[in-house]
Scaffold this active site. Structure first.
Site, short mmCIF file in Angstrom:
data_model
loop_
_atom_site.label_atom_id
_atom_site.label_comp_id
_atom_site.label_asym_id
_atom_site.label_seq_id
_atom_site.Cartn_x
_atom_site.Cartn_y
_atom_site.Cartn_z
CE LYS A 76 0.33 30.50 43.55
NZ LYS A 76 1.14 30.67 44.78
CG ASP A 112 1.19 28.48 47.74
OD1 ASP A 112 2.14 27.75 47.42
OD2 ASP A 112 0.58 29.19 46.94
N GLY A 138 -0.58 39.79 48.52
CA GLY A 138 -0.98 39.08 47.31
C GLY A 138 -1.37 37.65 47.61
N GLY A 139 -1.35 36.80 46.57
CA GLY A 139 -1.74 35.41 46.76
C GLY A 139 -0.87 34.68 47.76
CB ALA A 140 2.81 34.43 48.16
#
Length: 296
Positions: A76, A112, A138-140
């Site tokens: 991502k 997201d 993190g990314g999420a």
């Protein structure tokens, strides 16, 4: 030619994506709309490629005539240098999960955050947002943090086993939402922070089939706390199940999984999908009761 009268070729890039429910969700909704739509998995593990090969895969997808790619872990952020343009949200988050390929350009988006926001509005619309703890930076976690602040969270505390990562995320969010609304720290601070929090959002791999267990001690899950998990395989994580048993209002990860797909489908095709129908299909997929989905 209208968008629905042409065919679409879309892909998902990431590692270990075989169990992903995103491809069948997209294909089934396209079938319902009378569209020709092929969604392929480009699994880095199966292709024996490192995550850094995302640029090569994106170039190959352009040449092959793909209309877009969904991008998941661990690509991502690695995909960013290979894009021609970023949406404002993707630029703010520094992460992309949807790439639209059109008119010779690759444009990165992040669905997201909007997926979580729509799921939260649906499942916990009246939840108190004065003090919220987010576990996972993190990314999420970055996408969820963006969503929570957009939804009106007054004070967000981001905690991670890597305290530096949590503080860096908090710093980047402060530039957009204001320094007084978000702080970052070490996961060891969870007990103290949850003691006065209205809600907990969990954004780490704990609870997935390969990472079973509870991300926080069970005694911290008091009835006044609402709890949201972004893990959706399994849908009933140990956190969701335990929190519900202890009297907490809960939100599982299914809504985020569906609504990010709803928004990505719209970006790829220019056609509005039916969110309720996609939610129903997702429920069937999770239960293993859905009929076979067209794959070609």
């Amino acid at each position: 030619m209208t968008p629905s009268s042409r065919g679409f070729l879309v892909g998902l890039v990431g590692t270990g994506i075989g169990p992903s429910l995103t491809p069948p969700m997209h294909e089934r909704e396209a079938d319902q709309l009378g569209m020709r739509y092929l969604y392929r998995r480009l699994d880095l593990d199966e292709l024996r490629l490192p995550a850094t090969a995302i640029g090569d895969l994106l170039a190959a997808a352009r040449l092959a005539g793909y209309d877009g790619l969904n991008v998941t872990h661990p690509c991502k952020q690695l995909v960013l240098p290979h894009l021609d343009e970023l949406s404002p949200d993707a630029e703010a988050l520094g992460a992309v999960n949807t790439v639209v390929l059109r008119d010779g350009r690759a444009v990165g988006h992040n669905t997201d955050w909007s997926g979580f926001a729509r799921s939260f509005d649906r499942g916990l619309a009246d939840a108190v947002l004065d003090r919220v703890v987010l576990l996972g930076a993190g990314g999420a976690g970055a996408a969820v943090a963006h969503a929570l602040l957009t939804l009106g969270t007054k004070r967000l505390t981001v905690l991670d086993v890597d305290a530096g990562r949590a503080r860096a995320l908090a710093g980047s969010l402060a530039g957009r939402f204001g320094a007084g609304r978000v702080t970052g720290g070490d996961a060891a601070e969870v007990p103290a922070e949850l003691a006065t929090a209205d809600g907990l959002v969990h954004a780490t791999p704990t609870g997935m089939a390969a990472h079973p267990g509870l991300p926080v001690p069970v005694e911290l899950l008091r009835p006044e706390l609402w709890v949201a998990d972004i893990v959706y395989r399994p849908l009933e994580t140990e956190l969701v199940r335990t929190a519900r048993t202890r009297g907490c209002r809960v939100l599982d990860g299914g809504g985020m999984a569906v609504f990010q797909a709803v928004d990505a489908f719209r970006l790829f095709t220019g056609v509005d999908p039916d969110p309720e129908r996609m939610l129903a299909h997702f429920t069937q997929l999770v239960a293993g009761t859905t009929p076979d989905v067209r794959v070609g």
